[in-house]
Scaffold this active site. Structure first.
Site, mmCIF file in Angstrom:
data_model
loop_
_atom_site.group_PDB
_atom_site.id
_atom_site.type_symbol
_atom_site.label_atom_id
_atom_site.label_comp_id
_atom_site.label_asym_id
_atom_site.label_seq_id
_atom_site.Cartn_x
_atom_site.Cartn_y
_atom_site.Cartn_z
ATOM 1 N N GLU A 254 -11.863 -5.039 11.690
ATOM 2 C CA GLU A 254 -12.750 -5.251 10.552
ATOM 3 C C GLU A 254 -13.082 -6.729 10.405
ATOM 4 O O GLU A 254 -12.318 -7.598 10.819
ATOM 5 C CB GLU A 254 -12.100 -4.733 9.268
ATOM 6 C CG GLU A 254 -11.913 -3.236 9.257
ATOM 7 C CD GLU A 254 -11.272 -2.726 7.976
ATOM 8 O OE1 GLU A 254 -11.289 -1.505 7.772
ATOM 9 O OE2 GLU A 254 -10.750 -3.555 7.196
ATOM 10 N N ASP B 240 -4.332 -3.482 6.959
ATOM 11 C CA ASP B 240 -5.595 -4.192 7.162
ATOM 12 C C ASP B 240 -5.590 -5.511 6.386
ATOM 13 O O ASP B 240 -6.052 -6.541 6.875
ATOM 14 C CB ASP B 240 -6.767 -3.336 6.673
ATOM 15 C CG ASP B 240 -6.933 -2.073 7.496
ATOM 16 O OD1 ASP B 240 -5.921 -1.492 7.895
ATOM 17 O OD2 ASP B 240 -8.072 -1.658 7.710
ATOM 18 N N CYS C 276 -2.051 3.223 3.035
ATOM 19 C CA CYS C 276 -2.991 2.308 3.672
ATOM 20 C C CYS C 276 -3.974 3.080 4.549
ATOM 21 O O CYS C 276 -3.702 4.179 5.025
ATOM 22 C CB CYS C 276 -2.228 1.258 4.474
ATOM 23 S SG CYS C 276 -3.267 -0.124 5.021
ATOM 24 N N ASP C 277 -5.099 2.422 4.811
ATOM 25 C CA ASP C 277 -6.310 3.081 5.308
ATOM 26 C C ASP C 277 -6.110 4.127 6.398
ATOM 27 O O ASP C 277 -6.507 5.283 6.258
ATOM 28 C CB ASP C 277 -7.292 2.035 5.860
ATOM 29 C CG ASP C 277 -7.739 1.029 4.812
ATOM 30 O OD1 ASP C 277 -7.230 1.089 3.688
ATOM 31 O OD2 ASP C 277 -8.579 0.182 5.130
ATOM 32 N N LYS C 278 -5.509 3.745 7.518
ATOM 33 C CA LYS C 278 -5.497 4.629 8.684
ATOM 34 C C LYS C 278 -4.466 5.735 8.564
ATOM 35 O O LYS C 278 -4.495 6.704 9.341
ATOM 36 C CB LYS C 278 -5.267 3.826 9.962
ATOM 37 C CG LYS C 278 -6.195 2.629 10.113
ATOM 38 C CD LYS C 278 -7.652 2.975 9.890
ATOM 39 C CE LYS C 278 -8.523 1.741 9.798
ATOM 40 N NZ LYS C 278 -8.250 0.874 8.649
ATOM 41 N N SER D 228 -14.615 -3.902 6.543
ATOM 42 C CA SER D 228 -13.702 -3.415 5.517
ATOM 43 C C SER D 228 -14.481 -2.661 4.456
ATOM 44 O O SER D 228 -15.655 -2.947 4.192
ATOM 45 C CB SER D 228 -12.978 -4.602 4.891
ATOM 46 O OG SER D 228 -12.404 -4.258 3.665
ATOM 47 N N CYS E 86 0.802 -1.227 0.000
ATOM 48 C CA CYS E 86 0.000 0.000 0.000
ATOM 49 C C CYS E 86 0.835 1.277 0.000
ATOM 50 O O CYS E 86 0.488 2.254 -0.665
ATOM 51 C CB CYS E 86 -0.938 -0.013 1.200
ATOM 52 S SG CYS E 86 -1.911 -1.523 1.336
ATOM 53 N N CYS F 137 -5.149 -0.835 -1.764
ATOM 54 C CA CYS F 137 -6.145 -1.771 -2.310
ATOM 55 C C CYS F 137 -7.049 -1.098 -3.331
ATOM 56 O O CYS F 137 -7.525 0.019 -3.131
ATOM 57 C CB CYS F 137 -6.961 -2.361 -1.179
ATOM 58 S SG CYS F 137 -5.964 -3.290 0.006
#
Length: 585
Positions: free
Chosen positions: A461, A97, A138-140, A487, A65, A211
């Site tokens: 998640e 994740d 990545c997400d966070k 997710s 990511c 992702c």
């Protein structure tokens, strides 16, 4: 006798007015020690006379990511130098994740948002930097960086390092990480062989980047642009596209312009821009995690925002983006179609967003939409006159099972009512074992509890469960609710963020096997059909479980974190109570 004039010392020079913070670190004879330390790693007098700009990366070798950030950081730094600043690179953490999904490690993911925000804030404050460019993936890392900018309120911006390209499987370029998770479910159900699972594993993630669907990372990347914290069009460039390096250089130039004009993040992140971001999440079938993160961002910027505001905006916003997981196209496809401005252009037609909100690049949402170059024949974004769905991809429910609210994802399915017996699991792993062993029946309402912000801790998640259900062909026949999260890759009738959470005595803690649960989207209701007297008796018998962690970062987080309905922040009422208690002694 020499006539050479004595060499002027940098101590005697006036401070650059753009060094609003760093002058106190580097200027004058009293700062000779700091200057000596910085000269040890190659900075010279000219470097130290310029504004000092942080370049915060979240590079890590545990996922694709953020994997291109080291390269992008060099281009950001080149842009800063070209525009008259001195870059100073530093890094923070990231928790994947995708790689931790379904393990105890997944509980660290949401907690990492706070660590990322804290560490960026600390580094910028501690080294008295004048501004900052954050590289996220990545997400966070995305909301973490946005939160840090809000706390600091110094000139800065954020660049998303870009989406991964989708993988090619059986001649179609549409494979993503969720394809693998769903293939695991299909394998466990006996629908595919191990060899096919291995082939899918090997082609679905072809290179660097976050992702590839409209999962949490790409949803939040879009949010950053709509909030105005990322330059228009730059986040959407995929990670391995040749233009990404140019985008990074441009961000270095832009931050210097922000510093000279002393333009700060709170001038971009306003209630209007947050409402715009919610509408765009709804219009693209984006991740329900955006609810959690936007609540947290609003809190850190001092802006009023309630969970029910998401439902009000989503209910009036049609879906126009045909995006995975609810639709057909990946983030790279949106970029190739013309980018996010295709979505804002459609929403502006109906007055569903405010086009006047500004961006760090000097433009507005309206100006970016007007400059849209649409690829002929693209099908990723449809005209708002003929939307994919009349209402957005999520909404908010309340009821006897969720007095403080919960989030339901609506993109990718048409079910708006479900009534069925509860199947109760005390954690995600127990539920996954039941799904894997095909012990879930059509019509069931799966309840996974004690996975909330405090109880998890970390609100992990449930993609392993939901993807396994989809892979087995059960996704359209059951419902699932949890005080944890889902997710962005989840699709189906899934409800997350149920509040109050189980460990704090929320009604979800009182559900027993076989209880009837009713989900009614049209009434915005999530109800437990159990008589009040029976619930009172259960509550009298209930005791909270012991904390899963009693020390370390997980325990610290559990002690401070708020309800999911407030964004799961660690700087809210519980922190205020601790400070008040400490100062009262």
């Amino acid at each position: 006798m020499s006539n050479d004039a004595p060499r002027p010392l940098p101590y005697d020079l006036p401070s650059n007015p753009d060094k609003r913070h760093s002058a106190a670190l580097t200027d004058g004879p009293d700062r000779a020690a700091a200057r000596g330390m910085l000269k040890a790693i190659g900075f010279d007098d000219n470097d130290l006379a310029r504004p000092l700009i942080g370049v915060a990366t979240t590079w890590i070798e545990t996922m694709p990511c953020n994997y291109n950030q080291r390269r992008l950081a060099e281009h950001v730094k080149a842009g800063i130098r070209a525009a008259g600043g001195t870059p100073m690179e530093f890094s923070t953490i990231s928790v994947s994740d995708g790689t931790t999904m379904g393990t105890e490690g997944m509980k660290a993911s949401l907690i990492s948002r706070e660590v990322i925000a804290d560490s960026i804030e600390l580094c910028v404050r501690g080294h008295m930097l004048d501004g900052v460019v954050c590289l996220v993936g990545c997400d966070k890392t995305i909301p973490g960086a946005a939160i840090a900018l809000g706390r600091l309120d110094r000139p800065g911006l954020i660049l998303y390092n870009g989406s991964i390209y989708p993988g090619v499987y059986k001649g179609k370029r549409d494979a993503t990480i969720v394809t693998i998770f769903e293939a695991i479910g299909a394998y466990r159900a006996g629908k595919i062989k191990a060899e096919e699972l291995y082939e899918i594993e090997s082609v679905s993630c072809p290179g660097a980047g976050a992702c590839g669907g409209q999962y949490t990372a790409n949803t939040m990347s879009m949010v950053l642009e709509i909030l105005g914290l990322s330059p228009a069009g730059l986040n959407g460039i995929p990670a391995e596209h040749p233009d990404k390096d140019k985008a990074a250089h441009r961000c270095g130039e832009i931050v210097m312009d922000l510093i000279r004009r002393d333009v700060r993040p709170k001038e971009f992140v306003t209630r209007k821009s947050i409402d715009n971001a919610i509408a765009c999440v709804a219009a693209t079938g984006g991740s329900t995690n955006a609810v959690l993160h936007l609540l947290a961002i609003a809190h850190e910027y001092g802006l009023p925002l309630e969970i029910d505001d998401f439902g009000k905006i989503a209910d009036r916003t049609p879906i126009v983006g045909d995006m995975i997981p609810g639709g057909r196209y990946a983030a790279a496809d949106l970029f190739e179609a013309g980018g996010l401005s295709l979505v804002t252009r459609e929403l502006l037609k109906k007055g569903l967003i405010d086009g006047s909100t500004p961006n760090v690049d000097g433009g507005t949402i309206a100006s970016a939409a007007a400059a849209t170059v649409e690829t002929e024949g693209q099908k990723v974004v449809v005209p708002i006159e003929t939307p994919l769905k009349e209402t957005g991809g999520l909404t908010i429910l309340h009821g006897t099972l969720a007095p403080e609210g919960c989030v339901i994802k609506l993109a990718g399915h048409e079910r708006r009512f479900h009534k069925g017996p509860a199947r109760v699991f005390e954690n995600e792993n127990a539920c996954y074992a039941a799904v894997r062993d095909q012990k879930i029946n059509k019509g069931d309402v799966i309840v996974i509890r004690y996975e909330g912000p405090v109880g998890g801790p970390g609100m992990q998640e449930m993609l392993s469960v939901t993807a396994a259900l989809s892979g087995e062909g059960m996704g359209e026949h059951v419902a699932l609710l949890t005080d944890g999260r889902f997710s962005g890759g989840t699709h189906g009738l899934m409800i997350g963020h149920v509040a109050p959470e189980a460990v704090l005595g929320g009604p979800i803690a009182l559900v027993e096997e076989g209880d009837e649960i009713v989900i009614d989207v049209d009434r915005h209701a999530l109800d437990l059909n159990v008589p009040a007297a029976e619930l009172a008796a259960r509550r009298a018998r209930w005791t909270p479980p012991a904390p899963r962690y009693k020390t370390g970062v997980m325990a610290k987080y559990a002690a401070l974190v708020s309800s999911a309905s407030l964004g799961a922040v660690t700087t809210g009422e519980r922190l205020a109570e601790q400070l008040a208690r400490a100062t009262a002694k």
